[in-house]
Motif scaffolding. Structure first.
Motif, PDB file in Angstrom:
ATOM      1  N   ASN A   1       0.381  -2.975  13.570  1.00 57.51           N
ATOM      2  CA  ASN A   1       0.444  -4.199  13.125  1.00 57.51           C
ATOM      3  C   ASN A   1       1.700  -4.972  13.863  1.00 57.51           C
ATOM      4  O   ASN A   1       2.547  -4.263  13.953  1.00 57.51           O
TER       5      ASN A   1
ATOM      6  N   LEU B   1       4.921  -5.307  12.472  1.00 54.07           N
ATOM      7  CA  LEU B   1       5.655  -3.967  12.056  1.00 54.07           C
ATOM      8  C   LEU B   1       6.114  -3.560  13.234  1.00 54.07           C
ATOM      9  O   LEU B   1       6.220  -2.291  13.445  1.00 54.07           O
TER      10      LEU B   1
ATOM     11  N   GLN C   1      -1.489   2.362  12.092  1.00 55.54           N
ATOM     12  CA  GLN C   1      -2.546   2.841  10.973  1.00 55.54           C
ATOM     13  C   GLN C   1      -3.686   3.319  11.403  1.00 55.54           C
ATOM     14  O   GLN C   1      -4.496   2.737  12.288  1.00 55.54           O
TER      15      GLN C   1
ATOM     16  N   ASN D   1      -0.148   6.334   8.080  1.00 58.12           N
ATOM     17  CA  ASN D   1       0.605   5.610   8.638  1.00 58.12           C
ATOM     18  C   ASN D   1       1.605   6.284   9.636  1.00 58.12           C
ATOM     19  O   ASN D   1       2.317   7.433   9.144  1.00 58.12           O
TER      20      ASN D   1
ATOM     21  N   TRP E   1       4.846   6.201  12.217  1.00 58.07           N
ATOM     22  CA  TRP E   1       6.075   5.404  12.759  1.00 58.07           C
ATOM     23  C   TRP E   1       6.292   6.258  14.091  1.00 58.07           C
ATOM     24  O   TRP E   1       6.888   7.420  14.134  1.00 58.07           O
TER      25      TRP E   1
ATOM     26  N   GLU F   1      13.468  -6.749   5.188  1.00 55.51           N
ATOM     27  CA  GLU F   1      12.104  -7.218   4.503  1.00 55.51           C
ATOM     28  C   GLU F   1      11.637  -8.235   5.509  1.00 55.51           C
ATOM     29  O   GLU F   1      12.199  -9.199   6.392  1.00 55.51           O
TER      30      GLU F   1
ATOM     31  N   ILE G   1       5.868  -8.581   3.061  1.00 54.39           N
ATOM     32  CA  ILE G   1       4.728  -7.648   3.638  1.00 54.39           C
ATOM     33  C   ILE G   1       5.508  -6.176   3.786  1.00 54.39           C
ATOM     34  O   ILE G   1       4.443  -5.460   3.748  1.00 54.39           O
ATOM     35  N   ALA G   2       6.768  -6.129   4.072  1.00 54.51           N
ATOM     36  CA  ALA G   2       7.147  -5.059   4.320  1.00 54.51           C
ATOM     37  C   ALA G   2       8.908  -4.700   3.967  1.00 54.51           C
ATOM     38  O   ALA G   2       9.201  -5.636   4.234  1.00 54.51           O
TER      39      ALA G   2
ATOM     40  N   LEU H   1      11.857  -2.257   4.679  1.00 55.07           N
ATOM     41  CA  LEU H   1      12.064  -1.283   5.761  1.00 55.07           C
ATOM     42  C   LEU H   1      13.671  -0.666   5.615  1.00 55.07           C
ATOM     43  O   LEU H   1      14.436  -1.604   5.421  1.00 55.07           O
TER      44      LEU H   1
ATOM     45  N   SER I   1       9.862   3.152   4.373  1.00 60.11           N
ATOM     46  CA  SER I   1       9.218   1.757   4.392  1.00 60.11           C
ATOM     47  C   SER I   1       8.465   1.751   3.210  1.00 60.11           C
ATOM     48  O   SER I   1       7.983   2.927   2.430  1.00 60.11           O
TER      49      SER I   1
ATOM     50  N   THR J   1       4.887  -0.513   2.683  1.00 61.99           N
ATOM     51  CA  THR J   1       3.837  -1.470   3.465  1.00 61.99           C
ATOM     52  C   THR J   1       2.753  -1.657   2.639  1.00 61.99           C
ATOM     53  O   THR J   1       2.534  -0.792   1.811  1.00 61.99           O
TER      54      THR J   1
ATOM     55  N   ALA K   1       3.927  -1.939  -1.030  1.00 62.67           N
ATOM     56  CA  ALA K   1       4.627  -3.099  -1.078  1.00 62.67           C
ATOM     57  C   ALA K   1       4.305  -4.105  -2.073  1.00 62.67           C
ATOM     58  O   ALA K   1       5.192  -4.738  -2.877  1.00 62.67           O
TER      59      ALA K   1
END
Length: 473
Positions: free
Chosen positions: A37, A40, A53, A63, A65, A181, A195-196, A198, A209, A211, A215
């Protein structure tokens, strides 16, 4: 968005897909879709964090990271999580650590893409300006002018909350000194969608997070202050939202931040088998007195530290560390990679207190019943029964009953070539929760400690392989 904005996430997704199933939990699964995304992908303190994702053919999705250090052009693993169909976390891994934060680990497979990401013109460090210098949350509220976007009637902006201390979020003990945010504000309807959410470490990486659906479920907890709501309206009215000035350019403090005294880490720190965390939960004085009377003077430990690697059946090697405490009891640390277990024992027999690195509370024995006496002798039998209180509302007390017999003796060299003296072989039958298992121990007379010879694995007693024994006297 421009083509270049979409190209970076596509390149990263392609690079990750080649090794997205490296983890044992998802090996052999076929990837159906793999998406990074662009909203993100963020850069803080010359550290880039990006969420990928991944959806598999069995419906499982994760997910993941990853991080990129633009001071070294190296990649790191941050964390990944399995999700259910409602985007609730089923399990999370920080490296090899299960459900507990761990420092980022090298990710050499993505090093080649790090330089491209770090040189990307759109991935800039935040250009923070104050929305308000001190909010009702006792933190400044910041807007990142370097990443604000206007797409038709939608303003996409990153709002930051900077903290004066390093704080740790449960349940993973994820550290942060900045909460960020990602907002999507509709200028026409004045509807704001987060949207997220963090957590950002002092280093600059995402450590936790919210998401997607997670979220959305927490939407009512993201409440804008009047100043933030006014800032979004002002952004909507501007032809160039990135020119927003607010209350001026944010100037961070140069003072090094300390760990919060009220919101520091809550999970135990077993580094170097430290006794400090477990010491918060003392044994009942009568049980400690009983245990010490058994140990002293005939079984007082004759060493300070004992380390070894243990392996049974086809399991991985488990490093063990046994440290003698000032009162003569022993603290055992078992390192299972994904988590650690620490146990306070008497001679490395049974458990008087025990905790795992994933739990905020230990198990503390409330009853000890035993006729064990030292020194041991041929044919001796003894019991070692413990009762620990229930940990949950509907759970029963944990009762462990041991029935042991000294069945023979041999040279300690039979256990390991580095050991000296003799050992007594002790066969035990253990009853707990309606199950019965067997194990055999060696009482090393030269050290005054029990070492495992067998363990109960999958319904049968199997030999234990003990290697790399080191003794510190």
């Amino acid at each position: 968005m421009k083509t270049g904005t979409l190209l970076l996430p596509a390149l990263l997704a392609t690079a990750i897909s080649a090794q997205a199933t490296d983890y044992p939990e998802i090996q052999g699964k076929k990837i159906v879709s793999n998406t990074v995304n662009p909203l993100l992908m963020l850069r803080v303190n010359d550290r880039i964090s990006a969420m990928n994702q991944v959806v598999f053919d069995d419906g499982q999705h994760i997910n993941r990271w990853d991080g990129f250090d633009c001071t070294t052009n190296k990649a790191v693993k941050l964390y990944w999580e399995m999700l259910d169909d409602k985007d609730a976390v089923v399990r999370r891994f920080y490296g090899d650590s299960y459900d507990r934060y761990a420092e980022p680990q090298p990710q050499s497979a993505l090093d080649d893409i790090a330089k491209n990401l770090c040189q990307a013109s759109r991935l800039k460090n935040p250009g923070w300006v104050y929305i308000e210098k001190m909010s009702k949350y006792d933190t400044p509220i910041l807007l990142d002018t370097a990443s604000v976007l206007r797409v038709n009637e939608l303003v996409i902006a990153k709002i930051g909350f900077e903290y004066s201390e390093i704080t740790f979020d449960p349940p993973y003990d994820a550290p942060y000194d900045l909460k960020l945010e990602v907002h999507g504000y509709n200028c026409e309807t004045q509807h704001d969608n987060v949207i997220a959410g963090l957590d950002i470490t002092p280093e600059g990486y995402v450590s936790d997070s919210l998401t997607g659906k997670a979220a959305q479920r927490r939407a009512d907890t993201f409440v804008n202050t009047p100043a933030t709501a006014a800032a979004f309206k002002q952004l909507c009215a501007m032809s160039t939202p990135a020119a927003f000035k607010g209350e001026g350019v944010y100037v961070p403090s140069t003072k090094k931040k300390s760990v919060s005294s009220t919101s520091g880490p809550g999970l135990p720190d077993f580094t170097n088998n430290s006794p400090q965390w477990m010491a918060q939960f003392p044994l009942h004085a009568d049980i400690e007195k009983q245990a010490l009377q058994i140990v002293n003077p005939w079984a007082t430990p004759r060493f300070k530290k004992l380390t070894w690697n243990m392996q049974w059946s086809d399991n991985d090697v488990v490093p063990m560390q046994l440290d003698v405490q000032p009162n003569g009891l022993m603290l055992l640390l078992e390192n299972y990679k994904m988590f650690k277990a620490q146990r306070l024992t008497m001679g490395n027999l049974g458990q008087l207190k025990g905790a795992i690195s994933l739990s905020y509370t230990p198990t503390v024995t409330r009853e000890l019943h035993t006729n064990l006496r030292f020194p041991l002798h041929q044919g001796q039998t003894f019991t070692f029964d413990t009762v620990a209180p229930k940990t949950g509302k509907d759970e029963k007390n944990t009762v462990i009953n041991r029935r042991c017999e000294v069945t023979g003796s041999d040279d300690a060299h039979q256990v390991s070539s580095v050991l000296s003296g003799r050992y007594w072989k002790v066969a035990c039958e253990i009853e707990s929760d309606g199950d019965t298992r067997k194990e055999t121990l060696a009482w090393l007379s030269d050290l005054n400690v029990f070492m495992p010879l067998t363990q109960w694995v999958k319904g049968k007693e199997v030999p234990v392989k003990v290697t790399n024994i080191e003794v510190t006297r």
